[in-house]
Structures are given as structure tokens and as C-alpha cells.
Design a protein around this motif. Structure first.
Motif, PDB file in Angstrom:
ATOM      1  N   PHE A   1       3.734  17.313 -10.503  1.00  0.00           N
ATOM      2  CA  PHE A   1       3.301  15.919 -10.550  1.00  0.00           C
ATOM      3  C   PHE A   1       2.647  15.563  -9.223  1.00  0.00           C
ATOM      4  O   PHE A   1       3.034  16.059  -8.168  1.00  0.00           O
ATOM      5  CB  PHE A   1       4.483  14.981 -10.798  1.00  0.00           C
ATOM      6  N   ARG A   2       1.660  14.681  -9.313  1.00  0.00           N
ATOM      7  CA  ARG A   2       1.023  14.123  -8.116  1.00  0.00           C
ATOM      8  C   ARG A   2       1.536  12.707  -7.915  1.00  0.00           C
ATOM      9  O   ARG A   2       1.631  11.923  -8.863  1.00  0.00           O
ATOM     10  CB  ARG A   2      -0.500  14.125  -8.238  1.00  0.00           C
ATOM     11  N   PHE A   3       1.857  12.390  -6.657  1.00  0.00           N
ATOM     12  CA  PHE A   3       2.430  11.098  -6.308  1.00  0.00           C
ATOM     13  C   PHE A   3       1.452  10.337  -5.417  1.00  0.00           C
ATOM     14  O   PHE A   3       0.934  10.881  -4.446  1.00  0.00           O
ATOM     15  CB  PHE A   3       3.769  11.295  -5.584  1.00  0.00           C
ATOM     16  N   HIS A   4       1.235   9.085  -5.768  1.00  0.00           N
ATOM     17  CA  HIS A   4       0.241   8.261  -5.081  1.00  0.00           C
ATOM     18  C   HIS A   4       0.881   7.489  -3.935  1.00  0.00           C
ATOM     19  O   HIS A   4       1.971   6.924  -4.089  1.00  0.00           O
ATOM     20  CB  HIS A   4      -0.412   7.300  -6.070  1.00  0.00           C
ATOM     21  N   PRO A   5       0.210   7.426  -2.781  1.00  0.00           N
ATOM     22  CA  PRO A   5       0.785   6.739  -1.616  1.00  0.00           C
ATOM     23  C   PRO A   5       0.569   5.235  -1.690  1.00  0.00           C
ATOM     24  O   PRO A   5      -0.338   4.736  -2.359  1.00  0.00           O
ATOM     25  CB  PRO A   5      -0.003   7.336  -0.454  1.00  0.00           C
ATOM     26  N   ARG A   6       1.400   4.512  -0.961  1.00  0.00           N
ATOM     27  CA  ARG A   6       1.220   3.070  -0.778  1.00  0.00           C
ATOM     28  C   ARG A   6       1.579   2.720   0.660  1.00  0.00           C
ATOM     29  O   ARG A   6       2.427   3.364   1.278  1.00  0.00           O
ATOM     30  CB  ARG A   6       2.072   2.268  -1.761  1.00  0.00           C
ATOM     31  N   PHE A   7       0.919   1.687   1.159  1.00  0.00           N
ATOM     32  CA  PHE A   7       1.068   1.308   2.565  1.00  0.00           C
ATOM     33  C   PHE A   7       1.316  -0.196   2.673  1.00  0.00           C
ATOM     34  O   PHE A   7       0.881  -0.982   1.829  1.00  0.00           O
ATOM     35  CB  PHE A   7      -0.202   1.668   3.353  1.00  0.00           C
ATOM     36  N   LEU A   8       2.014  -0.569   3.731  1.00  0.00           N
ATOM     37  CA  LEU A   8       2.169  -1.972   4.094  1.00  0.00           C
ATOM     38  C   LEU A   8       1.039  -2.327   5.045  1.00  0.00           C
ATOM     39  O   LEU A   8       0.793  -1.615   6.027  1.00  0.00           O
ATOM     40  CB  LEU A   8       3.520  -2.207   4.768  1.00  0.00           C
ATOM     41  N   ALA A   9       0.342  -3.416   4.763  1.00  0.00           N
ATOM     42  CA  ALA A   9      -0.798  -3.815   5.593  1.00  0.00           C
ATOM     43  C   ALA A   9      -0.692  -5.298   5.932  1.00  0.00           C
ATOM     44  O   ALA A   9       0.031  -6.054   5.278  1.00  0.00           O
ATOM     45  CB  ALA A   9      -2.101  -3.525   4.869  1.00  0.00           C
TER      46      ALA A   9
ATOM     47  N   ARG B   1      -3.401  -8.502   7.088  1.00  0.00           N
ATOM     48  CA  ARG B   1      -4.774  -8.950   7.351  1.00  0.00           C
ATOM     49  C   ARG B   1      -4.791 -10.463   7.315  1.00  0.00           C
ATOM     50  O   ARG B   1      -4.235 -11.082   6.427  1.00  0.00           O
ATOM     51  CB  ARG B   1      -5.726  -8.373   6.288  1.00  0.00           C
ATOM     52  N   GLU B   2      -5.410 -11.054   8.322  1.00  0.00           N
ATOM     53  CA  GLU B   2      -5.504 -12.505   8.441  1.00  0.00           C
ATOM     54  C   GLU B   2      -4.125 -13.157   8.359  1.00  0.00           C
ATOM     55  O   GLU B   2      -3.937 -14.204   7.738  1.00  0.00           O
ATOM     56  CB  GLU B   2      -6.436 -13.068   7.371  1.00  0.00           C
ATOM     57  N   GLY B   3      -3.135 -12.501   8.989  1.00  0.00           N
ATOM     58  CA  GLY B   3      -1.812 -13.078   9.080  1.00  0.00           C
ATOM     59  C   GLY B   3      -0.939 -12.894   7.861  1.00  0.00           C
ATOM     60  O   GLY B   3       0.191 -13.382   7.834  1.00  0.00           O
ATOM     61  N   ARG B   4      -1.411 -12.166   6.834  1.00  0.00           N
ATOM     62  CA  ARG B   4      -0.643 -12.023   5.601  1.00  0.00           C
ATOM     63  C   ARG B   4      -0.318 -10.563   5.344  1.00  0.00           C
ATOM     64  O   ARG B   4      -1.179  -9.685   5.483  1.00  0.00           O
ATOM     65  CB  ARG B   4      -1.421 -12.589   4.406  1.00  0.00           C
ATOM     66  N   LEU B   5       0.933 -10.306   4.954  1.00  0.00           N
ATOM     67  CA  LEU B   5       1.352  -8.974   4.574  1.00  0.00           C
ATOM     68  C   LEU B   5       0.980  -8.706   3.123  1.00  0.00           C
ATOM     69  O   LEU B   5       0.982  -9.602   2.288  1.00  0.00           O
ATOM     70  CB  LEU B   5       2.870  -8.844   4.725  1.00  0.00           C
ATOM     71  N   PHE B   6       0.656  -7.454   2.819  1.00  0.00           N
ATOM     72  CA  PHE B   6       0.421  -7.057   1.434  1.00  0.00           C
ATOM     73  C   PHE B   6       0.536  -5.548   1.346  1.00  0.00           C
ATOM     74  O   PHE B   6       0.617  -4.834   2.351  1.00  0.00           O
ATOM     75  CB  PHE B   6      -0.954  -7.527   0.942  1.00  0.00           C
ATOM     76  N   HIS B   7       0.585  -5.035   0.122  1.00  0.00           N
ATOM     77  CA  HIS B   7       0.655  -3.605  -0.130  1.00  0.00           C
ATOM     78  C   HIS B   7      -0.708  -3.097  -0.582  1.00  0.00           C
ATOM     79  O   HIS B   7      -1.447  -3.791  -1.280  1.00  0.00           O
ATOM     80  CB  HIS B   7       1.691  -3.297  -1.219  1.00  0.00           C
ATOM     81  N   THR B   8      -1.028  -1.868  -0.201  1.00  0.00           N
ATOM     82  CA  THR B   8      -2.286  -1.249  -0.595  1.00  0.00           C
ATOM     83  C   THR B   8      -2.062   0.239  -0.813  1.00  0.00           C
ATOM     84  O   THR B   8      -1.157   0.828  -0.221  1.00  0.00           O
ATOM     85  CB  THR B   8      -3.382  -1.473   0.473  1.00  0.00           C
ATOM     86  N   HIS B   9      -2.875   0.854  -1.679  1.00  0.00           N
ATOM     87  CA  HIS B   9      -2.758   2.293  -1.917  1.00  0.00           C
ATOM     88  C   HIS B   9      -3.738   3.082  -1.055  1.00  0.00           C
ATOM     89  O   HIS B   9      -3.820   4.302  -1.178  1.00  0.00           O
ATOM     90  CB  HIS B   9      -3.006   2.609  -3.404  1.00  0.00           C
TER      91      HIS B   9
ATOM     92  N   MET C   1      -0.123  -0.803   8.388  1.00  0.00           N
ATOM     93  CA  MET C   1       0.818  -0.777   9.510  1.00  0.00           C
ATOM     94  C   MET C   1       2.093  -0.012   9.196  1.00  0.00           C
ATOM     95  O   MET C   1       2.961   0.116  10.055  1.00  0.00           O
ATOM     96  CB  MET C   1       1.167  -2.204   9.931  1.00  0.00           C
ATOM     97  N   GLY C   2       2.225   0.507   7.988  1.00  0.00           N
ATOM     98  CA  GLY C   2       3.423   1.263   7.649  1.00  0.00           C
ATOM     99  C   GLY C   2       3.271   1.947   6.310  1.00  0.00           C
ATOM    100  O   GLY C   2       2.526   1.478   5.442  1.00  0.00           O
ATOM    101  N   PHE C   3       3.953   3.066   6.145  1.00  0.00           N
ATOM    102  CA  PHE C   3       3.954   3.796   4.881  1.00  0.00           C
ATOM    103  C   PHE C   3       5.164   3.359   4.064  1.00  0.00           C
ATOM    104  O   PHE C   3       6.274   3.248   4.599  1.00  0.00           O
ATOM    105  CB  PHE C   3       4.027   5.308   5.146  1.00  0.00           C
ATOM    106  N   ILE C   4       4.974   3.091   2.762  1.00  0.00           N
ATOM    107  CA  ILE C   4       6.070   2.540   1.963  1.00  0.00           C
ATOM    108  C   ILE C   4       6.326   3.335   0.691  1.00  0.00           C
ATOM    109  O   ILE C   4       6.937   2.822  -0.239  1.00  0.00           O
ATOM    110  CB  ILE C   4       5.823   1.057   1.626  1.00  0.00           C
ATOM    111  N   GLY C   5       5.889   4.593   0.632  1.00  0.00           N
ATOM    112  CA  GLY C   5       6.373   5.437  -0.436  1.00  0.00           C
ATOM    113  C   GLY C   5       5.320   6.045  -1.336  1.00  0.00           C
ATOM    114  O   GLY C   5       4.192   5.570  -1.435  1.00  0.00           O
ATOM    115  N   TRP C   6       5.739   7.153  -1.995  1.00  0.00           N
ATOM    116  CA  TRP C   6       4.936   7.801  -3.035  1.00  0.00           C
ATOM    117  C   TRP C   6       5.537   7.503  -4.401  1.00  0.00           C
ATOM    118  O   TRP C   6       6.759   7.562  -4.580  1.00  0.00           O
ATOM    119  CB  TRP C   6       4.934   9.309  -2.840  1.00  0.00           C
ATOM    120  N   LEU C   7       4.698   7.219  -5.371  1.00  0.00           N
ATOM    121  CA  LEU C   7       5.143   7.002  -6.743  1.00  0.00           C
ATOM    122  C   LEU C   7       4.266   7.818  -7.693  1.00  0.00           C
ATOM    123  O   LEU C   7       3.087   8.071  -7.399  1.00  0.00           O
ATOM    124  CB  LEU C   7       5.064   5.526  -7.117  1.00  0.00           C
TER     125      LEU C   7
END
Length: 357
Positions: A66-74, A76-84, A91-97
Motif C-alpha cells: 500500500f502507498r500512504f499519502h503524507p499530510r502536513f500542518l501549515a 498562512r496569514e495567521g491561520r493553521l490548516f492541514h495540507t497534503h 511547519m510540521g508533519f502530521i502523518g501518512w494515511l
């Protein structure tokens, strides 16, 4: 100062310049994810490889891969969000799914979740029209994430100091605002793979202690150090001012000696520096008996609902408040949360079979 040293200094300041650190130091340390994957692979005789071009993880075991896709904590403009994607502002790694982004109504619409939870016999705060609350309350948008589309708390009978901002993007960008009963207690976040709870955080509200001579502003500078000057005036300051106003204080007020002044009720706002912890900080097994039963009940209810849409288990997390009586009041479900490293063994068992004897 050399360019490298200047970049290091700027980086150190920028950790605080937009928002206080989130309560996810253990979760967001990349090496902790690698350790968890390696430990499982070593125990099961599996192969695991990482493609640095796209940060995808490939795992092979028992004639399956299986291949697992990464996700990151980011941020921008003062707001946190998740991105792949590994963007510049990550600013941080938050897991493979093993799957990409998922969406469903229970996560997209807070009112839908509250109705669902109440129908399932789970405890949820009361909700009222935004202009007619009947107790201490906060204002919420029906959509949003990371606690941004919230204002308050406000005292019963008082007018709100400000309205929640509209969600930044996505479905429900113009959703209605409602008043929600303000429940005091520790912030609780529980993670599930399918119906199985495997990780939890319990976070008391961060507090300052008055000394009878220093203002809240001065105490905050003492707590945060030089970074406090950058942080005050950031998008997080209005939330601090709401919390202080609820306690009949302001940034320039002088709390009495030994008075505890809490700073925020939202999960993840710790007002403390990151701790580079290599060991799991889950408190799931330390929850009071009643609270643990509430966690298991909400997991079973949400998982049963998601089985109607997804043919296999998916990761989700549920936010709540744990009150002084050990009762959990459930607030919302997250469809694409951070993956605590403890979850890999559960995911791999689903995909490759249970651990070998």
C-alpha cells in the motif's frame, strides 16, 4: 550576524508570531512517525520505503503493498490548516494515511453533528439562536476548523463583543451563526481508527497566576518572553481578550495575588513552548471510567454512521469538554485530523492482518 544566524533568529520568533503553539508536539514530530512505522515493520518483517519526491510511504508485507499519502500542518496569514503538499509554509508533519482527503456532513456541519450526537444519546451543549442565548455562551459558525470561527465566551444576558469570522473557504462559507452553551472543563480530543479509540489528549485551560502588582500583559510577557511582543496583535489576541473579559479582566488589569487567570478554552492553545517528546503522550487509559465509556460510545456511534459511506475504517477525531463530574460533552468530529503515531499499528493491522504470533 551571519545570514544563517539571522534566519535561525527569525524562525525562532515566527514560531510565536502568529499563534501560540498547538498541543501536538509528540504528534507532529516526524521522527516519532518514522519510529512507529519502523517498530511495526521490524516486528512484522515488513518493508517500508519513503519517496522524498512526494513524501509518500510504501509498505510491503505478506504479499500486499500500500502507498500512504503524507499530510502536513501549515500556517498562512495567521491561520493553521492541514495540507497534503510540502509547501513553504508547512511547519510540521502530521502523518501518512492510505487514502486522500475525505469529507462528510457530520464533520462539515457542526449542527449536523450535534443533532446526530443528541439522537445517539450522547451529551452535547445546548444551542440557541445567536440573538437569544439562555445562559453563558459562545458564538459559533456551523462550519470551520481549528477553533477560529468562534467568539466568546460571554456571560448570560450580555451582548457578544464580536461575531465569528466567516470560514476561510470551502462548503458553508456563509453558514449561520448560533449560540452554544459554554461548558467549563478540560478540553478533550479522542482519536479513532474505525470504532476503536487509540489515543486521547486532555488539556486543562492554560493559566497565569496573579501576583497583586503585575498586569495580565506583564504576566504574559513573563510567560512567553520576548516573543510576547510579536504575538500580541496577532489573530489570536481577540480570543485572549474574550477570555479575559469573561473573567472581568483586560490585558492591563492587575489580578489579585494568587488569582488564576485562564487564557483560552480551545484545544491546542497551550501558551507554552514545544516539548520534543519521543514518547506517546496519550492519556486514553488514564481517563476516568465514565469519560472512557463516553469516548467508546461516541466512537461506536460515529463509526457506524461512517460505515454507510466508506467500505473500510477511516481515521477521525472527536472534540469534547470533560467537566468536573467526569462527563464528556461532545462538540464536533474532525474528518481529516492529525494522525498520532500510535495509530499506525491499528491501520497496518487492518490492511495487512493482525500482528503475527
Amino acid at each position: 550576524m551571519t545570514p544563517a544566524a539571522r534566519r535561525m533568529k527569525i524562525g525562532a520568533r515566527s514560531r510565536w508570531s502568529r499563534a501560540p503553539p498547538a498541543a501536538m508536539s509528540y504528534i507532529a514530530i516526524t521522527l516519532n512517525h518514522m519510529r512507529a512505522v519502523k517498530a511495526w515493520a521490524d516486528a512484522e518483517g515488513a518493508e517500508a520505503s519513503l519517496d522524498l519526491r512526494n513524501c509518500e510511504l510504501e509498505v510491503r508485507c505478506r504479499n500486499r503493498f500500500f502507498r500512504f499519502h503524507p499530510r502536513f500542518l501549515a500556517r498562512r496569514e495567521g491561520r493553521l490548516f492541514h495540507t497534503h503538499e510540502l509547501v513553504d509554509y508547512a511547519m510540521g508533519f502530521i502523518g501518512w494515511l492510505p487514502y486522500g482527503i475525505v469529507r462528510y456532513e457530520l464533520s462539515d456541519d457542526k449542527l449536523a453533528f450535534k443533532s446526530f450526537a443528541a439522537a445517539a444519546g450522547l451529551k452535547v451543549p445546548a444551542r440557541w439562536p445567536a440573538d437569544a442565548p439562555r445562559g453563558d455562551y459562545i458564538l459559533k459558525s456551523a462550519t470551520g476548523s481549528f477553533g477560529y470561527e468562534i467568539t466568546g465566551p460571554y456571560r448570560s444576558g450580555s451582548a457578544p463583543g464580536r461575531m465569528p469570522p466567516a470560514p476561510a473557504a470551502g462548503p458553508g462559507a456563509a453558514t449561520p451563526v448560533f449560540a452554544e452553551e459554554f461548558v467549563e472543563g478540560d478540553a478533550l480530543k479522542a482519536w479513532f481508527w474505525g470504532s476503536e479509540a487509540f489515543f486521547a489528549h486532555r488539556q486543562a485551560w492554560p493559566c497565569l497566576r496573579g501576583d497583586g502588582t503585575s498586569s495580565v500583559r506583564a504576566l504574559l510577557h513573563e510567560r512567553l518572553g520576548p516573543a510576547a511582543a510579536d504575538w500580541l496583535g496577532s489573530p489570536e489576541q481577540p480570543f485572549l481578550e474574550d477570555a479575559l473579559a469573561f473573567q472581568h479582566l483586560s490585558l492591563d488589569a492587575v489580578p489579585a495575588a494568587e488569582r488564576a487567570v485562564w487564557l483560552d478554552f480551545r484545544y491546542g492553545r497551550t501558551y507554552a513552548g514545544d516539548s520534543l517528546n519521543p514518547h506517546s503522550d496519550s492519556i486514553l487509559d488514564a481517563l476516568p471510567t465514565r469519560a472512557r465509556a463516553d469516548v467508546d460510545r461516541v466512537g461506536a456511534a460515529v463509526a457506524q454512521e461512517l460505515q454507510k459511506r466508506f467500505p473500510a475504517p477511516v481515521l477521525f477525531a472527536v472534540d469534547g469538554v470533560l467537566d468536573a463530574q467526569g462527563q464528556v460533552w461532545w462538540l464536533e468530529v474532525n474528518s481529516n485530523p492529525t494522525l498520532p503515531p500510535d495509530g499506525y499499528a491499528h491501520i497496518f493491522s487492518t490492511l495487512f492482518g493482525p500482528p503475527r504470533a
